[in-house]
Motif scaffolding. Structure first.
Motif, PDB file in Angstrom:
ATOM      1  N   TYR A 206       0.876  -1.181   0.000  1.00 33.67           N
ATOM      2  CA  TYR A 206       0.000   0.000   0.000  1.00 33.67           C
ATOM      3  C   TYR A 206       0.914   1.232   0.000  1.00 33.67           C
ATOM      4  O   TYR A 206       2.000   1.224   0.591  1.00 33.67           O
ATOM      5  N   THR A 207       0.448   2.305  -0.664  1.00 37.15           N
ATOM      6  CA  THR A 207       1.211   3.557  -0.655  1.00 37.15           C
ATOM      7  C   THR A 207       0.285   4.719  -0.982  1.00 37.15           C
ATOM      8  O   THR A 207      -0.746   4.539  -1.650  1.00 37.15           O
ATOM      9  N   THR A 208       0.659   5.868  -0.487  1.00 43.78           N
ATOM     10  CA  THR A 208      -0.069   7.097  -0.824  1.00 43.78           C
ATOM     11  C   THR A 208       0.533   7.790  -2.041  1.00 43.78           C
ATOM     12  O   THR A 208       0.056   8.846  -2.438  1.00 43.78           O
ATOM     13  N   ASP A 209       1.567   7.176  -2.601  1.00 43.61           N
ATOM     14  CA  ASP A 209       2.218   7.734  -3.782  1.00 43.61           C
ATOM     15  C   ASP A 209       1.337   7.466  -5.001  1.00 43.61           C
ATOM     16  O   ASP A 209       1.114   6.302  -5.377  1.00 43.61           O
TER      17      ASP A 209
ATOM     18  N   GLU B 245       1.958   7.750  -8.009  1.00 46.41           N
ATOM     19  CA  GLU B 245       2.716   7.242  -9.147  1.00 46.41           C
ATOM     20  C   GLU B 245       2.875   5.716  -9.104  1.00 46.41           C
ATOM     21  O   GLU B 245       3.298   5.112 -10.091  1.00 46.41           O
ATOM     22  N   VAL B 246       2.535   5.090  -7.984  1.00 42.40           N
ATOM     23  CA  VAL B 246       2.728   3.637  -7.820  1.00 42.40           C
ATOM     24  C   VAL B 246       1.362   2.951  -7.820  1.00 42.40           C
ATOM     25  O   VAL B 246       0.486   3.294  -7.006  1.00 42.40           O
ATOM     26  N   ASP B 247       1.165   1.972  -8.720  1.00 40.91           N
ATOM     27  CA  ASP B 247      -0.083   1.189  -8.784  1.00 40.91           C
ATOM     28  C   ASP B 247       0.051  -0.014  -7.852  1.00 40.91           C
ATOM     29  O   ASP B 247       0.402  -1.111  -8.256  1.00 40.91           O
ATOM     30  N   TRP B 248      -0.242   0.236  -6.577  1.00 39.26           N
ATOM     31  CA  TRP B 248      -0.036  -0.819  -5.576  1.00 39.26           C
ATOM     32  C   TRP B 248      -1.105  -1.901  -5.614  1.00 39.26           C
ATOM     33  O   TRP B 248      -0.887  -3.015  -5.117  1.00 39.26           O
ATOM     34  N   SER B 249      -2.285  -1.612  -6.195  1.00 43.16           N
ATOM     35  CA  SER B 249      -3.373  -2.614  -6.190  1.00 43.16           C
ATOM     36  C   SER B 249      -3.247  -3.603  -7.331  1.00 43.16           C
ATOM     37  O   SER B 249      -4.013  -4.572  -7.392  1.00 43.16           O
ATOM     38  N   GLY B 250      -2.321  -3.414  -8.238  1.00 44.18           N
ATOM     39  CA  GLY B 250      -2.151  -4.342  -9.353  1.00 44.18           C
ATOM     40  C   GLY B 250      -1.091  -5.375  -9.043  1.00 44.18           C
ATOM     41  O   GLY B 250      -1.059  -5.990  -7.969  1.00 44.18           O
ATOM     42  N   LYS B 251      -0.144  -5.472  -9.959  1.00 45.75           N
ATOM     43  CA  LYS B 251       0.926  -6.444  -9.787  1.00 45.75           C
ATOM     44  C   LYS B 251       1.859  -5.982  -8.684  1.00 45.75           C
ATOM     45  O   LYS B 251       2.007  -4.791  -8.434  1.00 45.75           O
ATOM     46  N   PRO B 252       2.525  -6.939  -8.014  1.00 38.10           N
ATOM     47  CA  PRO B 252       3.447  -6.572  -6.927  1.00 38.10           C
ATOM     48  C   PRO B 252       4.567  -5.659  -7.441  1.00 38.10           C
ATOM     49  O   PRO B 252       5.135  -5.886  -8.507  1.00 38.10           O
ATOM     50  N   VAL B 253       4.867  -4.637  -6.657  1.00 38.03           N
ATOM     51  CA  VAL B 253       5.919  -3.676  -6.992  1.00 38.03           C
ATOM     52  C   VAL B 253       6.979  -3.738  -5.905  1.00 38.03           C
ATOM     53  O   VAL B 253       6.667  -3.594  -4.719  1.00 38.03           O
ATOM     54  N   SER B 254       8.231  -3.960  -6.309  1.00 34.57           N
ATOM     55  CA  SER B 254       9.317  -4.041  -5.337  1.00 34.57           C
ATOM     56  C   SER B 254       9.695  -2.625  -4.879  1.00 34.57           C
ATOM     57  O   SER B 254       9.870  -1.714  -5.697  1.00 34.57           O
ATOM     58  N   PHE B 255       9.814  -2.466  -3.578  1.00 34.88           N
ATOM     59  CA  PHE B 255      10.170  -1.147  -3.033  1.00 34.88           C
ATOM     60  C   PHE B 255      11.584  -0.745  -3.444  1.00 34.88           C
ATOM     61  O   PHE B 255      11.849   0.430  -3.706  1.00 34.88           O
TER      62      PHE B 255
ATOM     63  N   GLU C  74      13.009  -1.251  -6.162  1.00 33.31           N
ATOM     64  CA  GLU C  74      13.092  -0.868  -7.561  1.00 33.31           C
ATOM     65  C   GLU C  74      12.500   0.525  -7.825  1.00 33.31           C
ATOM     66  O   GLU C  74      12.603   1.027  -8.936  1.00 33.31           O
ATOM     67  N   LEU C  75      11.884   1.099  -6.818  1.00 36.02           N
ATOM     68  CA  LEU C  75      11.311   2.426  -6.997  1.00 36.02           C
ATOM     69  C   LEU C  75      12.421   3.474  -7.095  1.00 36.02           C
ATOM     70  O   LEU C  75      13.461   3.366  -6.442  1.00 36.02           O
ATOM     71  N   VAL C  76      12.184   4.475  -7.928  1.00 36.50           N
ATOM     72  CA  VAL C  76      13.152   5.563  -8.110  1.00 36.50           C
ATOM     73  C   VAL C  76      12.628   6.800  -7.373  1.00 36.50           C
ATOM     74  O   VAL C  76      11.527   7.284  -7.655  1.00 36.50           O
ATOM     75  N   PHE C  77      13.435   7.278  -6.422  1.00 36.52           N
ATOM     76  CA  PHE C  77      13.051   8.439  -5.626  1.00 36.52           C
ATOM     77  C   PHE C  77      13.905   9.643  -6.028  1.00 36.52           C
ATOM     78  O   PHE C  77      15.024   9.484  -6.522  1.00 36.52           O
ATOM     79  N   PRO C  78      13.395  10.835  -5.833  1.00 36.26           N
ATOM     80  CA  PRO C  78      14.228  12.037  -6.086  1.00 36.26           C
ATOM     81  C   PRO C  78      15.493  12.029  -5.238  1.00 36.26           C
ATOM     82  O   PRO C  78      15.549  11.409  -4.173  1.00 36.26           O
ATOM     83  N   LYS C  79      16.512  12.709  -5.735  1.00 33.57           N
ATOM     84  CA  LYS C  79      17.794  12.707  -5.049  1.00 33.57           C
ATOM     85  C   LYS C  79      17.725  13.332  -3.659  1.00 33.57           C
ATOM     86  O   LYS C  79      18.496  12.968  -2.770  1.00 33.57           O
ATOM     87  N   ASP C  80      16.802  14.273  -3.480  1.00 36.13           N
ATOM     88  CA  ASP C  80      16.743  14.959  -2.196  1.00 36.13           C
ATOM     89  C   ASP C  80      15.737  14.348  -1.226  1.00 36.13           C
ATOM     90  O   ASP C  80      15.423  14.946  -0.196  1.00 36.13           O
TER      91      ASP C  80
END
Length: 591
Positions: free
Chosen positions: A235-238, A240-250, A252-258
């Motif tokens: 689950y996420t409030t982001d 940009e991430v479709d958490w209810s579909g296929k599993p997403v590895s944390f 593998e997510l790309v976060f801003p540099k800051d």
């Protein structure tokens, strides 16, 4: 060796600048830098603590909701009567309905209103004699293929599991799309092992709105990620991430540099083992309060600079400008310019110094004017008069002129015996006598004209018919007094430099007139004339204040006239090359 630090040779402005730098600028800069660093660290640390506390609060609230569901599942798991109802073979549907209404409906409906986070409670059984509705579902082959069923079989224990699933009402309406949009507590109801004829599974769904409310904490301006024991985002409030579909590895997510991550503490219960909550927030958001404090420090520093700087500039300007003004006027006094300092009265030390300086300047000027300058001017005038007389004498007695005249007279005297020679010798005697006698500085106009006449007679004797002259004198001007040999140099210039170079000679006209209180001498010749540069040179003698030295002729006369009459005499020169020269000298009448 003894070292000494002295500021006596440093200018006042630089002293004030040193005072400002070491007493105002550097202390304010150091104070504000230290204050800013300390404040920044405190605000940043406090902000980090607040964010960490918010993540922990989300973690605790989420865990509390899960534990409520687990508690309800334990009640169902250990309920003997419920187990009996689920294990009974009903011959008639009415018998099941009676048992459902008597106990089952009441126990199913008693928890949902109390626990607001519970969306639904459902039991899946293999008992074919039960009606599969109202919280009871059939454990079909499709259910046995679900993720939660397979996970329970793999664990093979009675502990509940927490898993992301699809809501039952949506599951029944779905077209097979895998949209797991809620969380469930699932456990196998095998507490009474001796009476487990049928497989029974309890599934409690949590409300999605409650989970959203927990994870969308207003105190955390970032994104929240719920990560399971396999590292997948459940689950996420982001957005940009479709958490209810296929599993997403944390990972593998790309976060801003800051971005900064704030992980929660792990849960040490079996159904949430290795699950964790991670909050991510941009460094800009973390340091927003820090920047606000930085702006406050900057404004405070500007005020600390601005106000003292204005006061110091105000005071230093009052000191520096007045001291510089006093110094400038002291330099003027050195050059005999006794101007006083004009400013309003002031009572400080510089004002008193200014007043004393003005008083001293006035006294010194008065003393010099009354004693020194008067005496010096008298002596200077006498010396200049004597010097002018000597220079005039030297300038008028031209050695070449005397030699040529005497030689001419001697040669003619040898050839013929004439009265003309005697007359010329007589005129020469007059010139010698007048030139060598300086008992008086003033002569009458008639005497000056007689002297000029002697000079012209001698010149005419030399050049014979090549030079003619005409003298006209106003009777009213004959007895007026003029400086001795005032006009002779102009006549000499007209004769020698104007007429003598001409091959056929020329004429000279001398005229003396009196107009009221002005005596006017004028001379006109038809000689070679002068160019504009030479005329400007004569006029330049009027502006020059140089001493006479060895200069002779017209320049000497102009200097004497300036010395005697000041600006009361006038000089007019009109001349062009080949057109002759006209000179007019006007002086005040002296009887």
């Amino acid at each position: 060796m003894k070292l000494s630090l002295s500021l006596n040779n440093v200018r006042l402005r630089n002293k004030l600048l040193i005072l400002y730098i070491f007493s105002v600028f550097l202390p304010i800069v150091l104070t504000n830098v230290i204050f800013y660093n300390v404040t920044t660290d405190n605000v940043r640390n406090q902000r980090m603590k607040d964010i960490t506390r918010a993540v922990e609060q989300i973690n605790n609230e989420f865990r509390a909701e899960v534990e409520d569901a687990v508690t309800i599942s334990a009640v169902f798991y250990t309920d003997y009567n419920l187990n009996e109802i689920l294990e009974t073979d009903y011959q008639e549907p009415a018998a099941y309905v009676e048992a459902y209404d008597t106990y089952f409906r009441r126990i199913l409906n008693s928890y949902t209103p109390v626990y607001a986070s519970i969306q639904s409670i459902k039991i899946f059984v293999e008992n074919p004699t039960m009606l599969h509705s109202g919280g009871v579902g059939y454990l079909s082959n499709e259910i046995k293929q679900s993720d939660w069923y397979q996970l329970l079989k793999e664990r093979n224990n009675s502990y509940p599991i927490f898993i992301r699933t699809q809501q039952e009402d949506l599951y029944l309406k779905s077209d097979g799309a895998d949209k797991r949009n809620t969380f469930s507590i699932i456990r196998e109801m095998n507490y009474f092992e001796s009476k487990n004829k049928w497989q029974k599974y309890l599934k409690i769904d949590l409300k999605t709105s409650t989970i959203d409310q927990i994870f969308r904490n207003q105190n955390l301006q970032g994104n929240i990620y719920l990560i399971d024991d396999k590292g997948h985002v459940e689950y996420t409030t982001d957005p940009e991430v479709d958490w209810s579909g296929k599993p997403v590895s944390f990972d593998e997510l790309v976060f801003p540099k800051d971005s900064i991550q704030f992980p929660s503490t792990n849960s040490y219960v079996s159904y949430l083992e290795n699950w964790r909550i991670v909050g991510t927030i941009s460094e800009e958001e973390v340091l927003k309060d820090v920047r606000q404090s930085r702006e406050f420090v900057f404004v405070l520093a500007c005020l600390n600079f601005f106000i003292p700087t204005l006061i110091i500039l105000w005071i230093s300007r009052s000191l520096h400008e007045r001291l510089v003004r006093i110094l400038q006027h002291m330099k003027k006094v050195k050059n005999q310019n006794f101007d006083t300092i004009k400013q309003g009265e002031s009572l400080d030390e510089i004002g008193q110094l200014t007043s004393e300086f003005n008083r001293m300047t006035i006294q010194v000027k008065s003393l010099i004017d009354d004693v020194y300058i008067a005496d010096i001017q008298t002596k200077t005038l006498e010396l200049e008069r004597r010097k002018a007389q000597l220079n005039a004498l030297q300038s008028q007695i031209n050695p070449h002129f005397l030699f040529n005249a005497l030689e001419t007279i001697r040669m003619r005297s040898l050839i013929k015996d004439e009265m003309e020679t005697a007359k010329i010798i007589h005129n020469m005697a007059k010139i010698f006598r007048t030139s060598l006698t300086w008992g008086k500085d003033r002569v009458m106009v008639s005497e000056e004209i007689e002297f000029i006449l002697c000079f012209l007679e001698i010149q005419k004797y030399r050049f014979e018919d090549r030079m003619n002259y005409d003298i006209h004198i106003d009777p009213a001007a004959k007895e007026c007094m003029v400086p001795k040999m005032m006009f002779l140099p102009f006549v000499e210039n007209a004769s020698i430099h104007g007429i003598e170079p001409l091959r056929h000679g020329g004429s000279i006209q001398v005229q003396v007139e009196r107009e009221a209180d002005t005596l006017i001498f004028s001379i006109r010749d038809n000689g070679i004339g002068m160019d504009e540069q030479k005329v400007k040179q004569f006029y330049g003698y009027l502006e020059s204040d140089e001493e006479l030295g060895e200069r002779i002729g017209v320049q000497n006369v102009i200097y004497r006239l300036k010395l005697i009459y000041g600006d009361r005499f006038q000089l007019l020169i009109e001349s062009e090359p080949g057109q002759g020269t006209f000179i007019r000298v006007a002086v005040p009448v002296e009887i």
